[in-house]
Design an enzyme around this catalytic site. Structure first.
Site, mmCIF file in Angstrom:
data_model
loop_
_atom_site.group_PDB
_atom_site.id
_atom_site.type_symbol
_atom_site.label_atom_id
_atom_site.label_comp_id
_atom_site.label_asym_id
_atom_site.label_seq_id
_atom_site.Cartn_x
_atom_site.Cartn_y
_atom_site.Cartn_z
ATOM 1 N N HIS A 11 6.847 5.983 1.868
ATOM 2 C CA HIS A 11 7.580 4.744 1.306
ATOM 3 C C HIS A 11 8.655 5.188 0.228
ATOM 4 O O HIS A 11 9.845 4.582 0.232
ATOM 5 C CB HIS A 11 6.992 3.391 0.919
ATOM 6 C CG HIS A 11 5.833 3.029 1.796
ATOM 7 N ND1 HIS A 11 4.364 3.139 1.698
ATOM 8 C CD2 HIS A 11 6.183 2.140 2.823
ATOM 9 C CE1 HIS A 11 4.045 2.450 2.799
ATOM 10 N NE2 HIS A 11 4.809 1.985 3.467
ATOM 11 N N ALA A 54 0.702 -1.091 -0.030
ATOM 12 C CA ALA A 54 -0.170 0.062 0.007
ATOM 13 C C ALA A 54 0.863 1.209 0.009
ATOM 14 O O ALA A 54 0.788 2.132 0.857
ATOM 15 C CB ALA A 54 -0.958 -0.001 1.230
ATOM 16 N N LEU A 55 1.957 1.209 -0.997
ATOM 17 C CA LEU A 55 2.881 2.203 -0.854
ATOM 18 C C LEU A 55 2.416 3.629 -1.093
ATOM 19 O O LEU A 55 1.420 4.067 -1.965
ATOM 20 C CB LEU A 55 3.875 1.905 -1.974
ATOM 21 C CG LEU A 55 4.678 0.397 -1.936
ATOM 22 C CD1 LEU A 55 5.556 0.165 -2.880
ATOM 23 C CD2 LEU A 55 5.277 0.372 -0.448
ATOM 24 N N HIS A 56 2.860 4.563 -0.522
ATOM 25 C CA HIS A 56 2.726 6.054 -0.710
ATOM 26 C C HIS A 56 3.979 6.719 -0.506
ATOM 27 O O HIS A 56 4.913 5.944 -0.585
ATOM 28 C CB HIS A 56 1.978 6.536 0.389
ATOM 29 C CG HIS A 56 2.214 6.085 1.983
ATOM 30 N ND1 HIS A 56 3.488 6.568 2.383
ATOM 31 C CD2 HIS A 56 1.800 5.412 2.929
ATOM 32 C CE1 HIS A 56 3.806 6.046 3.502
ATOM 33 N NE2 HIS A 56 2.788 5.283 3.840
ATOM 34 N N GLN A 59 9.535 1.282 16.503
ATOM 35 C CA GLN A 59 10.013 0.203 15.585
ATOM 36 C C GLN A 59 11.261 0.432 15.438
ATOM 37 O O GLN A 59 12.172 -0.309 15.437
ATOM 38 C CB GLN A 59 8.948 0.230 14.505
ATOM 39 C CG GLN A 59 9.622 -0.861 13.255
ATOM 40 C CD GLN A 59 8.471 -1.075 12.268
ATOM 41 O OE1 GLN A 59 7.501 -1.536 12.299
ATOM 42 N NE2 GLN A 59 8.776 -0.185 11.076
ATOM 43 N N SER A 64 -0.056 4.007 5.426
ATOM 44 C CA SER A 64 -1.183 3.170 4.502
ATOM 45 C C SER A 64 -2.538 3.070 5.279
ATOM 46 O O SER A 64 -3.430 3.104 4.620
ATOM 47 C CB SER A 64 -0.471 1.551 4.382
ATOM 48 O OG SER A 64 1.022 1.822 3.811
ATOM 49 N N ARG A 65 -2.644 3.367 6.654
ATOM 50 C CA ARG A 65 -3.810 3.218 7.344
ATOM 51 C C ARG A 65 -4.464 4.724 7.237
ATOM 52 O O ARG A 65 -5.940 4.510 7.292
ATOM 53 C CB ARG A 65 -3.487 2.860 8.743
ATOM 54 C CG ARG A 65 -3.306 1.632 8.905
ATOM 55 C CD ARG A 65 -2.990 1.187 10.465
ATOM 56 N NE ARG A 65 -3.003 -0.278 10.902
ATOM 57 C CZ ARG A 65 -1.825 -0.775 11.069
ATOM 58 N NH1 ARG A 65 -0.718 -0.153 11.089
ATOM 59 N NH2 ARG A 65 -1.798 -2.119 11.032
ATOM 60 N N LYS A 101 8.422 7.688 11.624
ATOM 61 C CA LYS A 101 6.714 7.618 12.054
ATOM 62 C C LYS A 101 6.647 6.718 12.870
ATOM 63 O O LYS A 101 6.011 6.930 13.994
ATOM 64 C CB LYS A 101 5.851 7.561 10.849
ATOM 65 C CG LYS A 101 4.380 7.720 11.428
ATOM 66 C CD LYS A 101 3.378 7.562 10.133
ATOM 67 C CE LYS A 101 3.166 6.200 9.832
ATOM 68 N NZ LYS A 101 2.719 5.435 10.905
ATOM 69 N N ASP A 102 7.295 5.477 12.472
ATOM 70 C CA ASP A 102 7.179 4.361 13.651
ATOM 71 C C ASP A 102 8.609 4.447 14.535
ATOM 72 O O ASP A 102 9.389 3.295 14.316
ATOM 73 C CB ASP A 102 7.263 2.965 12.795
ATOM 74 C CG ASP A 102 5.944 2.919 12.052
ATOM 75 O OD1 ASP A 102 4.979 2.705 12.390
ATOM 76 O OD2 ASP A 102 5.982 3.007 10.750
HETATM 77 O O1 PAF Z 1 6.784 -0.870 9.181
HETATM 78 C C1 PAF Z 1 6.383 -1.700 8.503
HETATM 79 O O2 PAF Z 1 5.634 -1.422 7.484
HETATM 80 C C2 PAF Z 1 6.442 -3.034 9.048
HETATM 81 O O3 PAF Z 1 6.313 -2.978 10.478
HETATM 82 C C3 PAF Z 1 7.552 -3.764 8.825
HETATM 83 C C4 PAF Z 1 8.834 -3.099 9.005
HETATM 84 C C5 PAF Z 1 7.700 -4.018 7.108
HETATM 85 C C6 PAF Z 1 7.786 -5.286 9.194
HETATM 86 O O4 PAF Z 1 6.645 -5.996 8.805
#
Ligand code: PAF
Length: 285
Positions: free
Chosen positions: A37, A32-34, A154, A187-188, A150-151
């Protein structure tokens, strides 16, 4: 642009690139690339000779009540975008390819930065992320991997894995890409109505207020209090957390700032209607 489903094929391709002395950059995605990404892809192309993108909606990072089934899947469009950005290889594994029958090995970061905040509201999320990212790293064996800020939690978890597992991968963070109104691309966002998209810029407004207060007052408690005051202006937001954290440990920061070279993240998670959004703003160095 090559498109591969199989682990062994991807391993062979990237291995041959490395043997030829090419530097490989990797951008893991769930599709769901934007433009967010694509900014990571552009960065990858700048810093390496070969760019690999993976598209895999990883089931293990979703809880049963979350949006795995409804997560947007737009593979054809994604591939067109990646081709237009001259990506060399797209890895589109099936679930069975990544988690074959009998898969029993997990990667779990047991302490900060995988504690609190996202981990509190999504208790199994980082185990799924850590496992899939490590698997993808072992398959692609990139020199460099690019992750969006943003994450931010993560990103911290991935940095921790690279450090703890002695992986020779340079993690490059990329600043958040935003709509004109400040809404972080995600994507959300496709779950949001046009009206909700306008309302969702509130997350960025709260983060900006936090940053401004912190820069002026040099005190984390004052900045945190001001953030919650600002949040109270947006009654339609169901806030899960607002925090100011260390970018490496992701522990909340307290007290005064004495060091002019400080660096931290203001982070927020909130629901608008049934859509859960997160955002992060880097403050300081
Ligand atoms: O950030 C994401 O899109 C996901 O958490 C990742 C890093 C691709 C792992 O599934």
């Amino acid at each position: 642009m090559e498109i591969e489903e199989k682990v062994q094929k991807v391993k062979a391709i990237t291995q041959s690139w490395r043997a030829q002395g090419h530097k490989v950059a990797f951008v893991p995605t769930m599709g769901a690339l934007h433009e967010g990404h694509l900014a990571l892809v552009k960065k990858a192309r700048e810093v390496a000779d070969k760019t690999v993108v993976s598209i895999f909606v990883n089931p293990t990072q979703f809880a049963p009540h979350e949006d795995f089934a409804s997560y947007p899947r737009t593979l054809e469009k994604d591939l067109e975008k990646l081709k237009a950005h001259s990506v060399d290889l797209v890895f589109v594994p099936t679930e069975n390819e990544i988690y074959p029958y009998g898969n029993a090995t997990w990667v779990d970061v047991e302490d900060y930065p995988a504690k609190g905040l996202e981990a509190f509201f999504r208790p199994h999320h980082f185990k799924g992320v850590a496992t899939v990212v490590t698997k993808l790293f072992m398959i692609v064996k990139p020199d460099i991997a690019i992750f969006g800020e943003k994450d931010a939690q993560q990103l911290a978890v991935v940095n921790r894995i690279v450090k703890d597992l002695f992986l020779d991968i340079e993690i490059i963070p990329h600043p958040v890409v935003r709509e004109n109104n400040g809404l972080a691309l995600s994507s959300r966002n496709s779950y949001l109505s046009e009206q909700e998209k306008q309302k969702a810029c509130a997350l960025y407004e709260i983060l900006k207020t936090t940053a401004k207060t912190l820069e002026a007052e040099k005190n984390f408690e004052k900045a945190r209090a001001q953030a919650w005051l600002k949040a109270a202006e947006y009654s339609y937001l169901a806030i899960e957390y607002i925090e100011i954290v260390d970018p490496i440990t992701f522990k909340p920061l307290h007290g005064n700032i004495y060091d002019s070279t400080y660096s931290c993240f203001a982070v927020i998670a909130a629901k608008i209607g049934s859509t859960r959004l997160i955002d992060a703003l880097r403050i300081g160095g």
